[in-house]
Scaffold this active site. Structure first.
Site, PDB file in Angstrom:
ATOM      1  N   ARG A  55       6.065 -11.557  -5.491  1.00  0.00           N
ATOM      2  CA  ARG A  55       4.862 -11.560  -4.622  1.00  0.00           C
ATOM      3  C   ARG A  55       4.985 -10.286  -6.176  1.00  0.00           C
ATOM      4  NH1 ARG A  55       3.348 -11.265   1.092  1.00  0.00           N
ATOM      5  NH2 ARG A  55       4.290  -9.543   1.131  1.00  0.00           N
ATOM      6  N   ARG A 113      -3.038   3.872 -20.469  1.00  0.00           N
ATOM      7  CA  ARG A 113      -2.536   3.422 -21.485  1.00  0.00           C
ATOM      8  C   ARG A 113      -1.508   4.844 -21.582  1.00  0.00           C
ATOM      9  NH1 ARG A 113      -7.123   1.967 -25.660  1.00  0.00           N
ATOM     10  NH2 ARG A 113      -7.772   3.729 -23.949  1.00  0.00           N
ATOM     11  N   LYS A 148      -0.850  -7.097  -3.959  1.00  0.00           N
ATOM     12  CA  LYS A 148      -0.667  -6.250  -3.233  1.00  0.00           C
ATOM     13  C   LYS A 148      -0.848  -4.531  -3.499  1.00  0.00           C
ATOM     14  CE  LYS A 148       3.033  -6.171   0.940  1.00  0.00           C
ATOM     15  NZ  LYS A 148       1.833  -5.930   2.315  1.00  0.00           N
ATOM     16  N   GLU A 174      -7.767 -11.609   8.322  1.00  0.00           N
ATOM     17  CA  GLU A 174      -6.480 -11.685   8.364  1.00  0.00           C
ATOM     18  C   GLU A 174      -6.870 -10.414   8.853  1.00  0.00           C
ATOM     19  OE1 GLU A 174      -4.126 -10.152   5.126  1.00  0.00           O
ATOM     20  OE2 GLU A 174      -5.409  -9.728   3.930  1.00  0.00           O
TER      21      GLU A 174
HETATM   22  N1  PXG Z   1      -1.738  -8.806   5.499  1.00  0.00           N
HETATM   23  C1  PXG Z   1      -1.927  -8.043   4.270  1.00  0.00           C
HETATM   24  C2  PXG Z   1      -3.027  -7.015   4.265  1.00  0.00           C
HETATM   25  C3  PXG Z   1       0.061  -7.444   4.618  1.00  0.00           C
HETATM   26  O1  PXG Z   1      -0.729  -6.312   3.551  1.00  0.00           O
HETATM   27  C4  PXG Z   1       0.524  -9.236   5.073  1.00  0.00           C
HETATM   28  C5  PXG Z   1      -0.481  -9.650   5.379  1.00  0.00           C
HETATM   29  C6  PXG Z   1       1.337  -9.869   5.695  1.00  0.00           C
HETATM   30  O2  PXG Z   1       2.361 -10.436   4.533  1.00  0.00           O
HETATM   31  P1  PXG Z   1       3.563 -10.732   4.830  1.00  0.00           P
HETATM   32  O3  PXG Z   1       4.502 -10.727   3.374  1.00  0.00           O
HETATM   33  O4  PXG Z   1       4.538  -9.470   5.364  1.00  0.00           O
HETATM   34  O5  PXG Z   1       4.375 -11.933   6.072  1.00  0.00           O
HETATM   35  C7  PXG Z   1       0.559  -7.918   4.575  1.00  0.00           C
HETATM   36  C8  PXG Z   1       1.710  -7.092   4.549  1.00  0.00           C
HETATM   37  C9  PXG Z   1       2.700  -1.840   8.390  1.00  0.00           C
HETATM   38  C10 PXG Z   1       2.591  -2.985   7.313  1.00  0.00           C
HETATM   39  O6  PXG Z   1       2.637  -1.318   8.175  1.00  0.00           O
HETATM   40  C11 PXG Z   1       2.668  -3.667   6.550  1.00  0.00           C
HETATM   41  C12 PXG Z   1       1.971  -4.359   4.900  1.00  0.00           C
HETATM   42  C13 PXG Z   1       2.013  -3.139   4.110  1.00  0.00           C
HETATM   43  C14 PXG Z   1       2.348  -2.608   4.748  1.00  0.00           C
HETATM   44  C15 PXG Z   1       2.547  -2.092   6.260  1.00  0.00           C
HETATM   45  O7  PXG Z   1       2.547  -2.913   9.377  1.00  0.00           O
HETATM   46  N2  PXG Z   1       2.304  -5.864   5.287  1.00  0.00           N
END
Ligand code: PXG
Length: 293
Positions: free
Chosen positions: A52, A105, A151, A184
């Site tokens: 990812r 760049r 991300k 979400e």
């Molecule tokens: N949605 C978003 C917008 C995310 O950033 C998830 C879903 C869950 O994805 P995963 O792959 O982890 O199952 C994320 C993941 C925190 C934190 O502090 C969480 C995420 C990123 C940064 C911080 O809880 N994200």
């Protein structure tokens, strides 16, 4: 012992882990990241997270100066250097050092940062009693503007929603899209259970396709629990039998109240508890193993 941080091929003490003020990750949020967890010397779903990360980087035309295998090795070295059996790992790739203009760049080399630290979790009580959450005024970034599938280091959309949740005295927020459909939460995906069936919003609603979300869908199917992607409004959320969130940091966390409405019995549901158990069991299986001294 000081925390060891990986920066551009070197493991340095936390105090010496510094990047330039000209790094476009800082100046423009130009970069990508991943949050990953290690459980008892196993980096859970590491390959899915690495894939990812490379996809996010590819979309923003950011070239990661390591192969996937080299990056996996660097993650393991960072964990070993800190003797962490369990950890939260933050992988950050920034555009690198440039000038004050935004032109990428001008940034010849991406910066690679790996931080492994002790995991900070929601209090255990919230897993037993369930979370209270709200929907917030801030809408999820539309995919056609900034695809949530990237991300990126631009998390202001999510941070705005988090601020609104915290201002209202709750920990998490549901973000809707511009059509009023559920997307979400700020850093977690959302699932509803209705009549024994599991539903979660599809990717095209404008969500990050979470690694934990994928794991939960697979675990449900393996347990013969019907599971599908389904668009939903707040109405379906309010009238769910059970509700939970999924994410690398939170794992699976039950939700018992949304916008003042009690969800189901007001307690974590049986299917949710079953999936939490199955998820915990899976964290000792699916990942990359390592050892610490
Ligand atoms: N949605 C978003 C917008 C995310 O950033 C998830 C879903 C869950 O994805 P995963 O792959 O982890 O199952 C994320 C993941 C925190 C934190 O502090 C969480 C995420 C990123 C940064 C911080 O809880 N994200």
């Amino acid at each position: 012992m000081a925390l060891k941080i990986y920066i551009n091929g070197k493991l340095v003490d936390k105090e010496d882990a510094k990047i330039s003020v000209f790094d476009h990750g800082l100046l423009y949020g130009d970069g990508v990241f991943e949050g990953i967890r290690a459980y008892n010397c196993l980096v859970f779903k590491l390959e899915a997270h690495i894939d990812r990360l490379y996809e996010s980087a590819h979309t923003i035309m950011l070239s990661i100066p390591l192969t996937k295998q080299e990056l996996i090795k660097a993650v393991i070295s960072t964990l070993k250097a800190n003797s962490f059996k369990d950890a939260y790992i933050r992988l950050v790739i920034t555009r690198g050092v440039g000038d004050l203009g935004m032109d990428p760049r001008k940034c010849p080399k991406a910066s690679v940062i790996i931080i492994a630290d002790k995991i900070k979790l929601y209090p255990e009580q919230l897993y037993r009693d369930g979370l209270k959450i709200i929907t917030v005024p801030t809408l999820r970034n539309p995919s056609e503007t900034l695809n949530p599938q990237i991300k990126s280091l631009n998390y202001l959309n999510n941070i705005m929603a988090k601020i609104e949740a915290v201002n209202s005295g709750v920990e998490e927020a549901i973000l809707l899209n511009s059509m009023g459909f559920v997307t979400e939460c700020t850093g977690d995906n959302i699932f509803v259970v209705k009549n024994g069936e599991l539903c979660t919003p599809p990717q095209y609603m404008g969500i990050l396709r979470g690694v934990t979300r994928d794991s939960v869908l697979a675990l449900a199917r393996a347990a013969k629990i019907p599971a599908r992607e389904q668009i939903m409004t707040r109405h379906e959320v309010f009238n769910a039998d059970e509700l939970f969130l999924t994410g690398t940091a939170a794992e699976i966390i039950p939700v018992v109240r949304v916008d003042g409405r009690v969800i189901g019995t007001g307690k974590p549901g049986t299917l949710t508890l079953k999936l939490m158990k199955a998820f915990h069991a899976s964290t000792s299986k699916d990942g990359v193993k390592y050892s610490v001294r």
